[in-house]
Motif scaffolding. Structure first.
Motif, PDB file in Angstrom:
ATOM      1  N   MET A  26       0.816  -1.206   0.000  1.00 26.53           N
ATOM      2  CA  MET A  26       0.000   0.000   0.000  1.00 26.53           C
ATOM      3  C   MET A  26       0.858   1.268   0.000  1.00 26.53           C
ATOM      4  O   MET A  26       0.459   2.295  -0.542  1.00 26.53           O
ATOM      5  CB  MET A  26      -0.884  -0.021   1.230  1.00 26.53           C
ATOM      6  N   LYS A  28       3.780   1.563  -1.389  1.00 25.00           N
ATOM      7  CA  LYS A  28       4.623   1.698  -2.584  1.00 25.00           C
ATOM      8  C   LYS A  28       3.913   2.531  -3.651  1.00 25.00           C
ATOM      9  O   LYS A  28       2.686   2.654  -3.627  1.00 25.00           O
ATOM     10  CB  LYS A  28       4.936   0.306  -3.134  1.00 25.00           C
ATOM     11  N   PRO A  29       4.689   3.097  -4.583  1.00 27.79           N
ATOM     12  CA  PRO A  29       4.056   3.947  -5.593  1.00 27.79           C
ATOM     13  C   PRO A  29       3.107   3.169  -6.504  1.00 27.79           C
ATOM     14  O   PRO A  29       3.231   1.963  -6.679  1.00 27.79           O
ATOM     15  CB  PRO A  29       5.237   4.514  -6.377  1.00 27.79           C
ATOM     16  N   VAL A  30       2.189   3.933  -7.073  1.00 25.13           N
ATOM     17  CA  VAL A  30       1.186   3.363  -7.970  1.00 25.13           C
ATOM     18  C   VAL A  30       1.855   2.916  -9.267  1.00 25.13           C
ATOM     19  O   VAL A  30       2.767   3.575  -9.753  1.00 25.13           O
ATOM     20  CB  VAL A  30       0.132   4.453  -8.242  1.00 25.13           C
ATOM     21  N   VAL A  31       1.431   1.804  -9.823  1.00 21.51           N
ATOM     22  CA  VAL A  31       2.062   1.328 -11.060  1.00 21.51           C
ATOM     23  C   VAL A  31       1.158   1.448 -12.277  1.00 21.51           C
ATOM     24  O   VAL A  31       1.605   1.240 -13.393  1.00 21.51           O
ATOM     25  CB  VAL A  31       2.515  -0.144 -10.928  1.00 21.51           C
ATOM     26  N   THR A  32      -0.101   1.780 -12.063  1.00 22.13           N
ATOM     27  CA  THR A  32      -0.989   1.831 -13.233  1.00 22.13           C
ATOM     28  C   THR A  32      -0.763   3.101 -14.028  1.00 22.13           C
ATOM     29  O   THR A  32      -0.249   4.089 -13.520  1.00 22.13           O
ATOM     30  CB  THR A  32      -2.461   1.765 -12.808  1.00 22.13           C
ATOM     31  N   GLN A  34      -2.369   6.213 -16.156  1.00 18.44           N
ATOM     32  CA  GLN A  34      -3.641   6.931 -16.212  1.00 18.44           C
ATOM     33  C   GLN A  34      -3.970   7.198 -17.667  1.00 18.44           C
ATOM     34  O   GLN A  34      -3.710   8.278 -18.180  1.00 18.44           O
ATOM     35  CB  GLN A  34      -3.552   8.220 -15.388  1.00 18.44           C
ATOM     36  N   TYR A  37      -4.803  10.389 -19.930  1.00 17.26           N
ATOM     37  CA  TYR A  37      -3.895  11.503 -19.644  1.00 17.26           C
ATOM     38  C   TYR A  37      -2.462  11.164 -20.012  1.00 17.26           C
ATOM     39  O   TYR A  37      -1.669  12.044 -20.333  1.00 17.26           O
ATOM     40  CB  TYR A  37      -3.965  11.878 -18.166  1.00 17.26           C
TER      41      TYR A  37
END
Ligand code: SF4
Ligand code: SF4
Lengths: 146, 327
Positions: A26, A28-32, A34, A37
């Motif tokens: 939780m 850790k940085p987001v990997v998805t 966007q 954008y």
């Protein structure tokens, strides 16, 4: 009896391990990505529909030999050309691609000797009618040059 | 107007607003928590950080049509969602948010909450049964056997607590825990198994509210959506809000019984903020658990209750009784 308690403790311990993993994930940085954008760069082997390769002046390299048209197993391609003064061979007037039937096999790209066509990196295609997938690649190239 | 009437109205509005806001924003928190555990972002389009998403979802649910399918029991089908929501709101009446912020300080508050909590399972049963849908009926049967299995260890634990506290009044129970060493979770003089009792209570309240990993009632991979398969619009909305309101109730009870309610851990600044802080930490744990563990199988669920939770809570009951007699 001993096995009973051992099972409870190992079971409970494994649950705690699981929870510690999710709480660490939780933070850790987001990997998805966007998507609308930001979009990822397509790999060099990605095959979109074919497009005309621009030459130095922004024109096309096609000599209207018709090899691509004949090699296409699905008969997607129609090329038309005309004689023009000062040009050897013919000049391209229309390059029609029926993408609804294209299987992206690459026969056209391989058979083109001057290297006038290649796969595009276009993956944002959407349309409600069949006509939206019938492209005039010459017009497309001209629009890109604008 | 006399002040008693104003008080009743103020608490009525306040409790309903608290329950509805919690239901809405716990969905947001749940989606955000799930997203970040899976390293996504979650809702982010509507408003800053997606904060307006629950409002938009609420409007969407309210403007949809309530479909009543053929062959359903017309009365029970409409009654079930209301039965899911009303007991949850009723239970808020006796929860002490702070020393003075409690709608009705009832002497049998604990008993009242459990009385209302057992109506919740009736709502699931009626909803499933009235729907005239095989998935809903299977789900209702599961929900009932699950609730019976988990009501027992929960109530045994509560009996243990009542033996120690000597009162059913929630505000008095909180008053007995003025600082962290006296919180009942750490009250080893009453029974060395107090943290275990807390765990049993917490697990049971997860199972009672049909939360993952105990959400067999709405196991979507096998039962579509379980008991609320046939519900649309606010019928579904009420079931959904009822579930979140019940989570708040379950966590509030755990806070009151074991974590000192509105008391400060160091006995300095007791107040409603401590209650809310502990409450939301527990609720976050509930969400965290949901997104960590997969759904259990049904016999695993019943085995956990009958083979582990009930014997252990029974043992704790006897141990506590012994401790109370000896010391
Ligand atoms: S990729 Fe294949 S199917 Fe598509 S136009 Fe070229 S030859 Fe035809
Ligand atoms: S694109 Fe290539 S193969 Fe096709 S007509 Fe033009 S030059 Fe010939």
């Amino acid at each position: 009896m001993g096995a009973y308690f051992k099972e409870i403790f190992t079971g409970f311990w494994s649950l705690l391990v699981g929870m510690s993993i999710t709480i660490r994930e939780m933070t850790k940085p987001v990997v998805t990505e966007q998507y609308p954008y930001e979009a990822s760069v397509m790999t060099s082997r990605f095959r979109g529909h074919i497009e005309l390769v621009p030459n130095e002046e922004g024109g096309n390299k096609c000599i209207v030999c018709g090899m691509c048209m004949r090699s296409c197993p699905s008969a997607c391609i129609t090329v038309e050309g005309e004689k023009r003064e000062g040009i050897k061979g013919k000049a391209l007037t229309r390059y029609r691609l029926d993408f609804t039937r294209c299987s992206l096999c690459g026969m056209c790209v391989e058979s083109c000797r001057p290297g006038a066509i290649r796969f595009s990196k276009d993956y944002n295609l959407a349309g409600t009618k069949k006509a939206a997938y019938i492209f005039d690649l010459l017009k497309r190239l001209e629009e890109q040059n604008k | 107007m006399d002040s008693e009437l104003i008080r009743v109205i103020a608490f009525l509005v306040g409790i309903i607003a608290f329950a509805a806001l919690n239901a809405a924003y716990l969905v947001w928190l749940e989606r955000k928590g799930a997203a970040h555990i899976q390293r996504r972002i979650g809702p982010k389009e509507v408003g800053p950080f997606g904060l307006l998403q629950p409002m938009v979802d609420g409007i969407k649910l309210m403007t949809k049509q309530i479909l009543i399918p053929d062959g359903v029991d017309p009365v029970l089908f409409r009654l079930a969602p209301i039965l899911a929501m009303v007991p949850a709101i009723m239970s808020f009446v006796t929860i002490p948010f702070s020393e003075t912020l409690v709608a009705r300080n009832i002497n049998v508050g604990l008993l009242m909450i459990f009385a209302f909590a057992s109506v919740n399972v009736l709502a699931l049963l009626l909803g499933g049964w009235a729907s005239n849908n095989k998935y809903a009926v299977i789900s209702a049967a599961r929900a009932v056997s699950q609730n019976i299995a988990y009501e027992i260890p929960m109530l045994i634990t509560v009996i243990t607590m009542v033996m120690i506290t000597g009162t059913l009044n929630l505000n008095e129970i909180v008053a007995q825990q003025p600082n962290i060493s006296q919180w009942y979770i750490f009250r080893f003089s009453a029974s060395p198994l107090m943290p275990v009792a807390f765990l049993i209570f917490f697990i049971c309240s997860l199972a009672e509210t049909n939360r993952a990993p105990f959400d067999l009632g709405e196991a979507e991979s096998e039962l579509v959506a379980g008991f609320h398969t046939e519900y649309s619009s606010m019928g579904f909305g009420l079931f959904f809000m009822g579930e979140y309101a019940n989570i708040v109730i379950g966590c509030s009870l755990a806070v009151v019984l074991f974590l000192g309610g509105w008391q400060d851990p160091f006995g300095l600044y007791p107040g409603v903020w401590w209650f809310l802080l502990k409450l939301y930490l527990l609720i976050f744990t509930v969400i965290w658990i949901r997104w960590t563990f997969p759904r259990t199988q049904f016999y695993g669920l019943l085995n956990l209750s009958w083979k582990i939770l009930i014997p252990v809570s029974m043992f704790n009951l006897l141990l506590t009784a012994g401790f109370l007699k000896v010391f």
